[in-house]
Design an enzyme around this catalytic site. Structure first.
Site, short mmCIF file in Angstrom:
data_model
loop_
_atom_site.label_atom_id
_atom_site.label_comp_id
_atom_site.label_asym_id
_atom_site.label_seq_id
_atom_site.Cartn_x
_atom_site.Cartn_y
_atom_site.Cartn_z
N GLY A 115 7.44 -4.98 5.12
CA GLY A 115 8.67 -5.52 5.70
C GLY A 115 9.54 -4.44 6.30
O GLY A 115 10.33 -4.71 7.22
N GLU A 132 8.21 -3.99 9.68
CA GLU A 132 8.52 -5.21 10.44
C GLU A 132 10.00 -5.23 10.84
O GLU A 132 10.35 -5.67 11.95
CB GLU A 132 8.13 -6.44 9.62
CG GLU A 132 6.62 -6.59 9.46
CD GLU A 132 6.26 -7.60 8.40
OE1 GLU A 132 5.69 -8.64 8.78
OE2 GLU A 132 6.59 -7.37 7.22
N GLU A 184 0.34 -4.89 3.16
CA GLU A 184 0.44 -6.18 2.46
C GLU A 184 -0.92 -6.67 1.95
O GLU A 184 -1.01 -7.27 0.88
CB GLU A 184 1.02 -7.25 3.41
CG GLU A 184 2.51 -7.10 3.70
CD GLU A 184 2.80 -6.23 4.88
OE1 GLU A 184 3.93 -6.26 5.38
OE2 GLU A 184 1.91 -5.47 5.30
N ALA A 239 9.24 -5.36 1.53
CA ALA A 239 9.97 -6.36 0.77
C ALA A 239 9.86 -6.00 -0.70
O ALA A 239 8.94 -5.27 -1.10
CB ALA A 239 9.35 -7.74 1.01
N1 T1G Z 1 8.90 -3.57 -4.17
C1 T1G Z 1 9.37 -3.34 -5.42
N2 T1G Z 1 9.27 -2.15 -6.08
C2 T1G Z 1 8.69 -1.16 -5.40
C3 T1G Z 1 8.17 -1.31 -4.08
C4 T1G Z 1 8.31 -2.59 -3.46
N3 T1G Z 1 7.88 -2.83 -2.24
N4 T1G Z 1 7.64 -0.13 -3.70
C5 T1G Z 1 7.83 0.72 -4.74
N5 T1G Z 1 8.45 0.13 -5.75
C6 T1G Z 1 8.85 0.72 -7.03
C7 T1G Z 1 7.66 1.10 -7.91
O1 T1G Z 1 7.24 0.02 -8.69
C8 T1G Z 1 8.23 2.23 -8.75
O2 T1G Z 1 9.00 1.66 -9.76
C9 T1G Z 1 9.18 2.92 -7.78
O3 T1G Z 1 9.47 1.96 -6.75
C10 T1G Z 1 8.58 4.14 -7.12
O4 T1G Z 1 7.35 3.78 -6.55
C11 T1G Z 1 7.60 -9.13 4.19
C12 T1G Z 1 5.53 -9.27 2.35
C13 T1G Z 1 6.41 3.55 -1.12
C14 T1G Z 1 4.28 4.78 -1.07
O5 T1G Z 1 3.13 -2.48 -0.41
O6 T1G Z 1 3.13 1.94 -1.76
O7 T1G Z 1 6.76 -6.03 2.63
O8 T1G Z 1 7.67 2.40 -11.70
O9 T1G Z 1 5.92 5.11 -8.13
O10 T1G Z 1 4.32 7.22 -5.56
O11 T1G Z 1 5.61 -8.57 5.24
O12 T1G Z 1 5.68 2.83 -3.86
O13 T1G Z 1 9.64 3.71 -10.97
O14 T1G Z 1 9.94 1.43 -11.98
O15 T1G Z 1 4.91 3.99 -6.10
O16 T1G Z 1 6.44 7.84 -4.31
C15 T1G Z 1 4.75 -3.96 1.21
C16 T1G Z 1 4.56 -0.46 -1.90
C17 T1G Z 1 5.48 -4.91 0.32
C18 T1G Z 1 4.49 -0.55 -0.43
C19 T1G Z 1 6.05 5.33 -2.78
N6 T1G Z 1 5.00 -2.60 0.77
N7 T1G Z 1 5.02 0.84 -2.38
O17 T1G Z 1 5.11 5.83 -3.65
O18 T1G Z 1 6.47 5.95 -5.82
S1 T1G Z 1 5.13 -6.60 0.78
C20 T1G Z 1 4.15 -1.97 -0.02
C21 T1G Z 1 4.23 1.93 -2.29
C22 T1G Z 1 6.01 -6.82 2.24
C23 T1G Z 1 6.47 -8.18 4.24
C24 T1G Z 1 5.68 -8.06 3.01
C25 T1G Z 1 4.74 3.18 -2.92
C26 T1G Z 1 5.39 4.17 -1.93
P1 T1G Z 1 9.06 2.34 -11.16
P2 T1G Z 1 6.05 4.71 -6.71
P3 T1G Z 1 5.56 6.82 -4.86
#
Ligand code: T1G
Length: 707
Positions: A109, A112, A132, A63
């Protein structure tokens, strides 16, 4: 049809491509676009099956984390999750086989969403995960209910409580992934979907029934984990995950989903989650240096050299070798060199022994470290990191030599933790190439890299350093060149309060317990015994020689008395604590209280009983007040940078968000009134930072772009 999902028909299969760069996060509108596209495919006579795939380098990374800021109340969260849950059921109920085709990451998400599809195929190098909990929340789109139905409670619990991704082959073996596709993913997914077309192709994860044995085993797994899971005080999310999975084991899907929504709502409005989400973005923002544009040329580091094979130099050389970068390791003589190499080998061998590294990988990595006692080969390296003794004359001599033996475009970095970069940069003859790369001990483990920019350091050298920091699997943060930079400058105030609280009547074990209960891995005194009391003492001696102190205010004599006694900490068997031979167990020593009482008497301090709250308040207030001064002086670009430095450099509890974020949760008004109270009680050295006063006066905070 929204641009977030591209629609096409290939071989009678509807291909839905989610396109929201850079990581296809399920932002506002993306969920809805997927919903509409699947409904369209379900009704499309041209399509017998459906494939959901991500555009670019990944499936879906979850998400959109930014969305959670908008969820101010539990009710808002419950309403939103209910909509998402209904949407996923609609996907599951589409009357045609729905296949998720996964490459890159399917996280949170994103996984999911894939779990609500009838099948999941993936490339062999894909990763799936429920991270998460690292954001202080739980899977909120059905993951606590569907994942255990796919892979059982044990793996679901592990994935959702440690937040680590699982590689596709392991996920296949566990039943999360149905097929690994070699070659073209889309082609393979379409073929797979076609093979499932027809009546018996639909398989709804939510209808996977758990037999009595599986549920019982699942409940036992939850109970076991609940009683054994180690988490800092105040951390709730992992336990909410366990409650959610337990609900999946004991309740029908609908009720389990409701339980998940309630648990998610509790978490998403918590300070723990706000702190962890803050750090998620702060860590990424820290790599963006305001006046160094994205397109600033950043050099590629193909080979390196480290001068000094002591504890830090050896760890730095390991960081380069671990990243696959060949590195020369220079020492003044062979005895020192062999000593350094022996420590490196010992570190690698303990990783091999713990199964964290294979023997082959050890030999390969060790092969990248070339020991030397001369500057031969330095003309060919892209960067040199100097890690010699913390002495200005020695730094100047070393940088003069480096200026002579390296290429003009070679980056000349120093691992100094306190000395003035600008002063010894001149000695190299090219201060534009000189920069601080302040690693934290042990350098091969600690993730923080404090990049210290000198007055003349070029933007390209800054950009090269940030890029390199990521390559070394570090978290790079760029700071200015003041005494102690950001990390150690603020640490001096943290330690000042720890010392004064001891003199005033608190005890070493009490102070350490207050900070470990707060969430730090070790308290100030335990940390000093690890780092070495001699290190701090020599810095104080150097400062005294230039008429300076580390922090305003009374300087406790106790640490220097321990230094004079040769009590340097763990390495000498005694410091603030005593240690049995071969043991790291901290044994309180009444001698310390005696020394503290003597110091207090000398300063005319009446000792008193000090409660835990005062200890925590004084130490965290000192950090925040000095942090505000660092921001005001421009040595840090953002408050978030300071939070990242303290969480990665000193183990400041992530669920508190870092010292500046924590100050905001306490309330800046309260923090300021504490500073003023302490000033009245203890002296003018407790001077409020003007920025803090201004923030309070204007009702602003550290994060609303003001600082
Ligand atoms: N939401 C918003 N922005 C995100 C994002 C996300 N989930 N993931 C990455 N970004 C942005 C990040 O801020 C950066 O922005 C750019 O993308 C590149 O990311 C319903 C509630 C996927 C392993 O926790 O772990 O789903 O700085 O620099 O090193 O149950 O990003 O360029 O402006 O990290 O290649 C769960 C989070 C969400 C994964 C890639 N998901 N992301 O790593 O690039 S909660 C996460 C990561 C959820 C559900 C729940 C990593 C990556 P900018 P990056 P990277």
């Amino acid at each position: 049809m929204s641009d977030f999902v591209k629609y096409s028909i290939q071989d009678r299969v509807a291909v839905l491509t989610i396109d929201n760069p850079p990581v296809n996060a399920l932002a506002q509108g993306v969920w809805e676009a997927v919903d509409q596209a699947v409904a369209r495919a379900g009704a499309d006579p041209e399509a017998d099956a459906i494939v959901l795939i991500g555009a670019g380098t990944t499936f879906v990374a979850g998400a959109d984390i930014n969305v959670f800021k908008t969820l101010k109340t539990r009710e808002q969260s419950l309403e939103r999750s209910a909509r998402t849950h209904a949407l996923l059921k609609r996907l599951e109920d589409v009357g045609k086989p729905l296949v998720a085709a996964i490459h890159g990451n399917a996280l949170g998400g994103g996984l999911e969403l894939a779990q609500a599809c009838h099948y999941r195929v993936a490339t062999a190098d894909a990763k799936v995960g429920q991270p998460e909990v690292l954001l202080g929340i739980i899977p909120g789109a059905g993951g606590t209910q569907r994942l255990p139905r796919l892979c059982g409670a044990e793996l679901a619990l592990q994935m959702a409580t440690d937040g680590k991704p699982v590689a596709a082959p392991k996920a296949k073996a566990a039943g999360i992934i149905d097929e690994i596709v070699d070659g073209d993913l889309l082609k393979g997914a379409i073929a797979f979907a076609r093979s499932r077309a027809g009546d018996h192709g639909i398989r709804k994860t939510r209808e996977v029934a758990l037999d009595a044995n599986a549920s019982r085993a699942g409940v036992e797994a939850c109970q076991r984990l609940r009683s054994s899971f180690k988490a800092p005080k105040g951390v709730r999310a992992p336990f909410a995950v366990i409650d959610g999975v337990e609900a999946a084991m004991t309740l029908p899907f609908e009720q389990g989903s409701l339980r998940e929504r309630e648990l998610f709502a509790d978490c998403v409005v918590s300070t723990e989650s706000k702190a962890l989400r803050h750090l998620f973005f702060a860590e990424r923002d820290a790599a963006k240096v305001p006046d160094v544009p994205k397109d600033t040329p950043a050099g590629d580091i193909k080979c390196a050299a480290v001068v000094g094979a002591g504890t830090m130099g050896g760890g730095i050389a390991m960081s380069y070798a671990n990243a696959g970068i060949p590195v020369l390791l220079k020492e003044v003589d062979d005895v020192a060199l062999q000593r350094g190499l022996a420590t490196i080998r010992k570190n690698y061998e303990s990783s091999v022994a713990k199964g964290r590294l294979t023997q082959q990988a050890y030999e390969r990595t060790m092969g990248l470290i070339t020991p030397t006692t001369s500057y031969d080969g330095f003309a060919g390296v892209d960067i040199v990191v100097e890690a010699v003794f913390e002495n200005m004359d020695l730094k100047k001599k070393t940088f003069a030599e480096l200026g002579a033996v390296t290429r003009p475009d070679c980056v000349l970095a120093s691992n100094t933790s306190t000395l003035d970069i600008d002063e010894f940069a001149q000695s190299s003859g090219r201060p534009g190439q000189v920069i601080g790369h302040h690693f934290f001990s042990p350098a091969n483990i600690m993730k923080l890299l404090e990049i210290v920019r000198g007055r003349e350091t070029s933007k390209s050298v800054v950009a090269t350093s940030v890029k390199l920091g990521k390559r070394l699997a570090k978290v790079p943060v760029v700071v200015g060149n003041c005494f102690g930079f950001v990390a150690n400058r603020m640490l001096a105030y943290y330690m000042r309060e720890a010392y004064l609280l001891l003199e005033e009547g608190a005890t070493v074990p009490q102070i350490d317990r207050v900070l470990t209960d707060f969430g730090l891995p070790v308290g100030p005194y335990g940390m000093q015994d690890i780092a070495g009391i001699d290190v701090g003492a020599r810095i104080r001696q150097y400062l005294a020689s230039i008429g300076k102190t580390r922090a305003e205010g009374p300087q406790s004599e106790v640490p220097d008395r321990l230094f004079e006694m040769g009590r340097y900490g763990q390495k000498t068997g005694a410091g603030w604590y005593k240690y049995e031979a071969g043991s790291r167990e901290r044994i309180p020593d009444p001698l310390i209280d005696q020394l503290a009482a003597e110091a207090a008497a000398k300063r005319g301090i009446a000792r008193r009983r000090i409660d835990d709250d005062e200890i925590l308040a004084r130490i965290t207030t000192a950090l925040a007040n000095e942090g505000a001064r660092v921001l005001e002086d421009g040595y840090a670009s953002r408050a978030g940078d300071i939070d990242v430095i303290y969480c990665y450099g000193f183990g400041f509890p992530r669920h508190r968000g870092g010292p500046m974020f924590y100050a905001e949760t306490v309330g800046l008004k309260t923090v300021l009134s504490r500073v003023e109270e302490y000033r009245a009680r203890f002296g003018d050295y407790w001077e409020p930072a003007p920025l803090l006063e201004r923030m309070v006066a204007e009702g602003k905070g550290f994060y609303d772009g003001a600082a």
